[in-house]
Scaffold this motif. Structure first.
Motif, short mmCIF file in Angstrom:
data_model
loop_
_atom_site.label_atom_id
_atom_site.label_comp_id
_atom_site.label_asym_id
_atom_site.label_seq_id
_atom_site.Cartn_x
_atom_site.Cartn_y
_atom_site.Cartn_z
N VAL A 113 0.85 -1.20 0.00
CA VAL A 113 0.00 0.00 0.00
C VAL A 113 0.88 1.25 0.00
N LEU A 114 0.59 2.15 -0.92
CA LEU A 114 1.27 3.45 -0.96
C LEU A 114 0.25 4.54 -0.65
N LEU A 115 0.46 5.24 0.45
CA LEU A 115 -0.44 6.33 0.86
C LEU A 115 0.26 7.64 0.55
N LEU A 116 -0.41 8.50 -0.20
CA LEU A 116 0.21 9.76 -0.61
C LEU A 116 -0.70 10.92 -0.21
N ALA A 117 -0.19 11.78 0.66
CA ALA A 117 -0.99 12.91 1.15
C ALA A 117 -0.28 14.22 0.85
N GLY A 118 -1.07 15.21 0.40
CA GLY A 118 -0.56 16.58 0.28
C GLY A 118 -1.33 17.44 1.28
N GLY A 119 -0.63 18.07 2.23
CA GLY A 119 -1.28 18.95 3.20
C GLY A 119 -2.34 18.22 4.00
N THR A 120 -3.56 18.80 4.03
CA THR A 120 -4.64 18.19 4.82
C THR A 120 -5.17 16.89 4.21
N TYR A 206 -3.19 5.20 -2.79
CA TYR A 206 -4.29 6.01 -2.25
C TYR A 206 -3.79 7.45 -2.15
N ILE A 207 -4.53 8.38 -2.77
CA ILE A 207 -4.02 9.75 -2.93
C ILE A 207 -5.05 10.77 -2.45
N ALA A 208 -4.60 11.76 -1.68
CA ALA A 208 -5.46 12.91 -1.35
C ALA A 208 -4.60 14.15 -1.19
N GLY A 209 -5.12 15.28 -1.62
CA GLY A 209 -4.39 16.54 -1.51
C GLY A 209 -5.02 17.56 -2.43
N PRO A 210 -4.33 18.70 -2.64
CA PRO A 210 -4.89 19.71 -3.54
C PRO A 210 -5.08 19.15 -4.95
N PHE A 211 -6.13 19.62 -5.63
CA PHE A 211 -6.43 19.08 -6.96
C PHE A 211 -5.24 19.12 -7.92
N PRO A 212 -4.48 20.24 -7.99
CA PRO A 212 -3.35 20.23 -8.94
C PRO A 212 -2.34 19.13 -8.62
N MET A 213 -2.18 18.84 -7.32
CA MET A 213 -1.27 17.74 -6.95
C MET A 213 -1.82 16.40 -7.43
N VAL A 214 -3.09 16.16 -7.20
CA VAL A 214 -3.66 14.85 -7.57
C VAL A 214 -3.59 14.65 -9.09
N GLY A 215 -3.83 15.71 -9.84
CA GLY A 215 -3.72 15.61 -11.29
C GLY A 215 -2.29 15.29 -11.72
N ALA A 216 -1.32 15.97 -11.10
CA ALA A 216 0.09 15.73 -11.45
C ALA A 216 0.49 14.31 -11.08
N VAL A 217 0.01 13.85 -9.95
CA VAL A 217 0.35 12.50 -9.49
C VAL A 217 -0.20 11.45 -10.45
N ARG A 218 -1.46 11.63 -10.84
CA ARG A 218 -2.08 10.62 -11.72
C ARG A 218 -1.24 10.44 -12.98
N ASP A 219 -0.89 11.53 -13.63
CA ASP A 219 -0.17 11.42 -14.89
C ASP A 219 1.24 10.85 -14.68
N ALA A 235 -10.61 12.86 -5.59
CA ALA A 235 -10.42 14.07 -6.41
C ALA A 235 -10.47 13.75 -7.90
N PHE A 236 -10.20 12.50 -8.31
CA PHE A 236 -10.29 12.15 -9.74
C PHE A 236 -11.66 12.54 -10.30
N ALA A 237 -12.69 12.43 -9.45
CA ALA A 237 -14.04 12.73 -9.92
C ALA A 237 -14.23 14.22 -10.22
N TRP A 238 -13.37 15.07 -9.65
CA TRP A 238 -13.48 16.52 -9.84
C TRP A 238 -12.55 17.01 -10.95
N LEU A 239 -11.59 16.15 -11.38
CA LEU A 239 -10.55 16.63 -12.30
C LEU A 239 -10.95 16.42 -13.76
#
Ligand SMILES: Cc1cc2nc3c(=O)[nH]c(=O)nc-3n(C[C@H](O)[C@H](O)[C@H](O)COP(=O)(O)OP(=O)(O)OC[C@H]3O[C@@H](n4cnc5c(N)ncnc54)[C@H](O)[C@@H]3O)c2cc1C
Length: 239
Positions: A113-120, A206-219, A235-239
């Motif tokens: 499991v890889l947990l990736l958090a940005g900020g809150t 598993y990823i959570a953080g600011p939307f620009p981060m999640v988008g950058a991570v996905r790609d 956040a994928f649902a919002w991007l």
């Protein structure tokens, strides 16, 4: 509608606002006491109703077995997203929430499991990490937490306790703009992951953080072998 009907229909219920306290100068821990039983999965979020037409999602930091709902609200957002929610929580002794939302909850399995958090986004991974710890889950767990400054780190005692309770858990704080005295990793958190893990194909991510981060991570993660089916982020649902 009674509270019981609300809960049965939609996991929507009133919660007592028990406490609001600083975790850092800009991030607040909010503890809510549900007025009826709630159920959710590790990694899901709730929505706070500021009005009938204004609801704001926040990750639940508690484990599903906890009695209280814990939230971490704040961060570096420049809009009123968090501050208006905090004002609502301060102004009301009870708030209406809907619990158990989102598809990025913890899956069973044997993959690391890889947990990736940005900020809150840390709130989201906290729920998952606590759940893995309580279950004494044998999977390898890597937790990377990216922050702008080291002064933004919180939960240090809890992290040490998780580490002691789950020896296969590795916690890596990553500071984007470190001071000269910072001894740890620095830069953007996902770039540190990419430097550490040459092939991401084996991981449930598993990823959570600011939307620009999640988008950058996905790609970037897909380009380094991550399997889309095993990448989870609401956040994928919002991007
Ligand atoms: C389902 C859902 C749940 C939410 N839950 C919460 C919650 O529990 N609490 C809350 O306050 N808000 C929540 N939000 C709102 C929003 O996601 C947060 O406000 C946001 O994640 C806050 O980030 P931050 O300011 O703490 O991070 P920042 O301080 O902005 O960033 C932290 C780290 O993220 C990385 N990063 C930031 N920007 C980039 C970028 N452009 N490219 C690459 N990496 C970057 C860096 O490593 C940086 O150090 C939620 C939103 C949704 C949709």
């Amino acid at each position: 509608m009674t509270e019981q009907t609300l809960t049965a229909a939609s996991n929507k219920l009133l919660c007592k606002v028990l406490s609001i306290k600083n975790l850092t100068p800009s991030v607040f821990q909010v503890l809510l006491e549900p007025k009826a039983p709630v159920s959710f999965k590790a990694g899901q979020y709730l929505q706070i109703y500021l009005s009938d037409s204004d609801k704001r999602p926040f990750s639940i930091a508690s484990a599903p077995t906890d009695t209280l709902l814990e939230l971490h609200i704040g961060g570096n957002v420049t809009d009123n997203y968090a501050s208006q929610a905090l004002a609502h929580l301060r102004d009301n002794s009870e708030v209406l929430v809907q619990v158990g939302l989102g598809e990025a909850y913890l899956r069973q399995g044997e993959r690391p499991v890889l947990l990736l958090a940005g900020g809150t986004g840390f709130s989201y991974v906290a729920s998952i990490a606590k759940t893995l710890m309580t279950a004494q889950d044998p999977r390898k767990v890597l937790l990377y937490w990216g922050l702008r400054q080291e002064s933004g780190l919180y939960y240090q005692e809890e992290l040490a306790a998780w580490q002691a309770a789950l020896p296969q858990l590795q916690i890596v704080p990553v500071v984007q703009e470190p001071t000269a005295s910072w001894q740890g990793r620095s830069g953007l958190v996902h770039e540190v992951v990419l430097a550490d893990l040459a092939d991401l194909s084996a991981y449930d991510i598993y990823i959570a953080g600011p939307f620009p981060m999640v988008g950058a991570v996905r790609d970037a993660f897909l380009a380094q072998g991550a399997v889309r089916q095993y990448m989870y982020a609401d956040a994928f649902a919002w991007l």
